[in-house]
Write a protein that holds these residues in place. Structure first.
Motif, PDB file in Angstrom:
ATOM      1  N   PHE A 144       0.842  -1.199   0.000  1.00 30.82           N
ATOM      2  CA  PHE A 144       0.000   0.000   0.000  1.00 30.82           C
ATOM      3  C   PHE A 144       0.880   1.254   0.000  1.00 30.82           C
ATOM      4  CE2 PHE A 144      -2.164   3.228   2.722  1.00 30.82           C
ATOM      5  CZ  PHE A 144      -3.170   3.563   1.835  1.00 30.82           C
ATOM      6  N   ALA A 145       1.932   1.248   0.823  1.00 30.02           N
ATOM      7  CA  ALA A 145       2.822   2.407   0.892  1.00 30.02           C
ATOM      8  C   ALA A 145       3.504   2.638  -0.452  1.00 30.02           C
ATOM      9  CB  ALA A 145       3.862   2.209   1.989  1.00 30.02           C
ATOM     10  N   GLY A 146       3.856   1.555  -1.144  1.00 26.48           N
ATOM     11  CA  GLY A 146       4.473   1.700  -2.452  1.00 26.48           C
ATOM     12  C   GLY A 146       3.522   2.370  -3.439  1.00 26.48           C
ATOM     13  N   PRO A 193       7.539  11.529 -20.106  1.00 26.83           N
ATOM     14  CA  PRO A 193       6.786  10.621 -19.239  1.00 26.83           C
ATOM     15  C   PRO A 193       7.618  10.222 -18.013  1.00 26.83           C
ATOM     16  CG  PRO A 193       7.591   9.451 -21.161  1.00 26.83           C
ATOM     17  CD  PRO A 193       7.953  10.891 -21.367  1.00 26.83           C
ATOM     18  N   LEU A 194       6.899   9.880 -16.946  1.00 29.10           N
ATOM     19  CA  LEU A 194       7.570   9.410 -15.726  1.00 29.10           C
ATOM     20  C   LEU A 194       7.751   7.900 -15.809  1.00 29.10           C
ATOM     21  CD1 LEU A 194       8.457   9.733 -12.689  1.00 29.10           C
ATOM     22  CD2 LEU A 194       6.082   9.241 -12.118  1.00 29.10           C
ATOM     23  N   LEU A 195       8.969   7.445 -15.558  1.00 29.16           N
ATOM     24  CA  LEU A 195       9.209   6.011 -15.404  1.00 29.16           C
ATOM     25  C   LEU A 195       9.747   5.812 -13.993  1.00 29.16           C
ATOM     26  CD1 LEU A 195       9.398   3.118 -16.537  1.00 29.16           C
ATOM     27  CD2 LEU A 195      11.766   3.642 -17.120  1.00 29.16           C
ATOM     28  N   LEU A 196       8.953   5.114 -13.187  1.00 32.35           N
ATOM     29  CA  LEU A 196       9.345   4.960 -11.779  1.00 32.35           C
ATOM     30  C   LEU A 196       9.574   3.492 -11.467  1.00 32.35           C
ATOM     31  CD1 LEU A 196       9.646   6.565  -9.080  1.00 32.35           C
ATOM     32  CD2 LEU A 196       7.252   6.030  -8.627  1.00 32.35           C
ATOM     33  N   VAL A 197      10.730   3.196 -10.872  1.00 28.86           N
ATOM     34  CA  VAL A 197      11.013   1.823 -10.424  1.00 28.86           C
ATOM     35  C   VAL A 197      11.643   1.874  -9.047  1.00 28.86           C
ATOM     36  CG1 VAL A 197      11.351   0.831 -12.731  1.00 28.86           C
ATOM     37  CG2 VAL A 197      13.313   1.803 -11.505  1.00 28.86           C
ATOM     38  N   GLY A 198      11.523   0.771  -8.325  1.00 27.79           N
ATOM     39  CA  GLY A 198      12.264   0.643  -7.071  1.00 27.79           C
ATOM     40  C   GLY A 198      11.371   0.533  -5.839  1.00 27.79           C
ATOM     41  N   ALA A 199      11.949  -0.091  -4.821  1.00 27.53           N
ATOM     42  CA  ALA A 199      11.224  -0.312  -3.570  1.00 27.53           C
ATOM     43  C   ALA A 199      11.405   0.855  -2.602  1.00 27.53           C
ATOM     44  CB  ALA A 199      11.714  -1.608  -2.919  1.00 27.53           C
ATOM     45  N   SER A 200      12.098   1.909  -3.037  1.00 26.43           N
ATOM     46  CA  SER A 200      12.461   2.978  -2.088  1.00 26.43           C
ATOM     47  C   SER A 200      11.260   3.603  -1.399  1.00 26.43           C
ATOM     48  CB  SER A 200      13.238   4.082  -2.805  1.00 26.43           C
ATOM     49  OG  SER A 200      14.222   3.544  -3.625  1.00 26.43           O
ATOM     50  N   GLY A 201      10.159   3.833  -2.148  1.00 28.11           N
ATOM     51  CA  GLY A 201       8.991   4.481  -1.558  1.00 28.11           C
ATOM     52  C   GLY A 201       8.384   3.616  -0.467  1.00 28.11           C
TER      53      GLY A 201
END
Ligand SMILES: [Zn+2]
Ligand SMILES: [Zn+2]
Ligand SMILES: [Zn+2]
Length: 364
Positions: free
Chosen positions: A242-244, A261-269
């Motif tokens: 949910f937080a991601g 465009p936005l390309l977002l990857v990663g577990a950081s959030g």
């Protein structure tokens, strides 16, 4: 000696002591403290801990502090204040002549959990060693000091395994890598709403580079184990995912799509949200911080304050490549959830609740 004196409660001084189902334990019907004699306290503590057969609480007491204004109900002499443990400042009353012990109502839980408390505090108060110094010097990663989790962190391990597998799959095949980024990463150009919703979950498992992956997975492994232990597997997974999703929405809201465009990857959030929970529930834990060669254990609030300032600085100087808003959005959500759930989590985890009390003495 008149029998009535024996009913006298050492604390509230009324004649309210009454036997419980165990004749060596008396309960005050006025102030709800407990009187223990004939080794009943040791039996009660051992009973709480399946792994202990014999316990002698006197061996673990901290220093004798001063005579108490309370009287032993049996020997009619003033009792003595002892500190419960070397690193836990609760004071209990012990009779210097018999083995009688008086516990006020609020002390009962602390004393019953004292073997676990002692172990936890000795883990938490360990000094940094040359090994932890060398580890941080070489990797720039903090060393964590926290209590040993009881539950095996299956969800944390599964998340780490999935992220690593996806990364390795992409590393060996450039075609697969492109497919992973286009389809599993969060892409603001994605046309199908259903696919986009799915990407809000899958982007959390895709990483842009080895350091990105290793850094995230290291933090997930050190703080995920304790959070999963405190929350339970299912709730931990639900909050993480949910937080991601929410962190991605925060990034989308602040992202200027005029730049492309936005390309977002990663577990950081998602992991940033875990930081917020960790900060609010584990005030007793420490993470080490290193300035050039000087290593220091920091309380989580100091550690994550520094981390947030670095992120705020990054956001305002608009350094590309890092999703600052996702980090800060995830962290803010973690703080909110951590605040709302704190009472529930402390009720479920008596040891964490006891470590959150001001009586816990933490050495950093
Ligand atoms: Zn009383
Ligand atoms: Zn006595
Ligand atoms: Zn941990």
């Amino acid at each position: 000696m008149p029998r009535i004196r024996h009913q006298r409660c050492p604390a509230c001084k009324t004649d309210s002591l009454a036997a419980t189902s165990n004749p060596s334990i008396l309960d005050c019907r006025q102030c709800h403290g407990l009187w223990f004699e004939d080794g009943a306290l040791n039996h009660a503590i051992a009973h709480q801990h399946d792994c202990i057969d014999d316990y002698d609480h006197e061996l673990h007491l901290g220093p004798a502090l001063r005579p108490s204004d309370r009287q032993c109900r049996r020997c009619q002499v003033p009792m003595v204040h002892y500190q419960l443990l070397e690193h836990y400042t609760t004071e209990i009353d012990c009779c210097p002549e018999c083995d009688g012990v008086w516990l006020d109502k609020h002390e009962i839980d602390q004393v019953m959990h004292s073997p676990k408390l002692k172990q936890a505090l000795s883990d938490l108060n360990k000094k940094v060693t040359w090994k932890s110094w060398l580890f941080q010097f070489l990797t720039s990663m903090p060393v964590e000091y926290n209590v040993q989790p009881h539950r095996t962190p299956w969800v944390t391990r599964l998340l780490i395994a999935l992220c690593s597998l996806i990364f390795v799959a992409g590393m060996f095949a450039p075609d697969t890598n492109e497919w992973i980024f286009v389809n599993l990463g969060l892409n603001s150009d994605t046309q199908s709403p259903a696919h986009f919703v799915l990407q809000l979950l899958t982007y959390q498992f895709v990483h842009g580079g080895l350091m990105h992956l290793v850094g995230n997975m290291y933090f997930l492994s050190i703080i995920g184990d304790n959070l999963e232990d405190a929350l339970g597997h299912g709730a931990f997974l639900a909050i993480y995912l949910f937080a991601g999703v929410m962190a991605a929405l925060a990034e989308l809201m602040l992202f200027d799509t005029a730049q492309g465009p936005l390309l977002l990857v990663g577990a950081s959030g998602s992991i940033a949200a875990l930081f917020g929970l960790y900060l609010l529930w584990f005030r007793h834990a420490s993470l080490t911080f290193m300035i050039i060669v000087y290593q220091k254990k920091l309380a989580p609030h100091w550690y994550f304050l520094i981390w947030s300032l670095i992120n705020l600085f990054g956001m305002f100087t608009a350094q590309g490549g890092v999703a600052w808003a996702a980090h800060l959005g995830g962290f803010a959500l973690g703080l909110l959830l951590g605040y709302l759930m704190k009472d529930y989590v402390l009720r479920k985890n008596p040891l964490i609740a006891l470590l959150n009390q001001p009586e816990a003495v933490l050495r950093r």
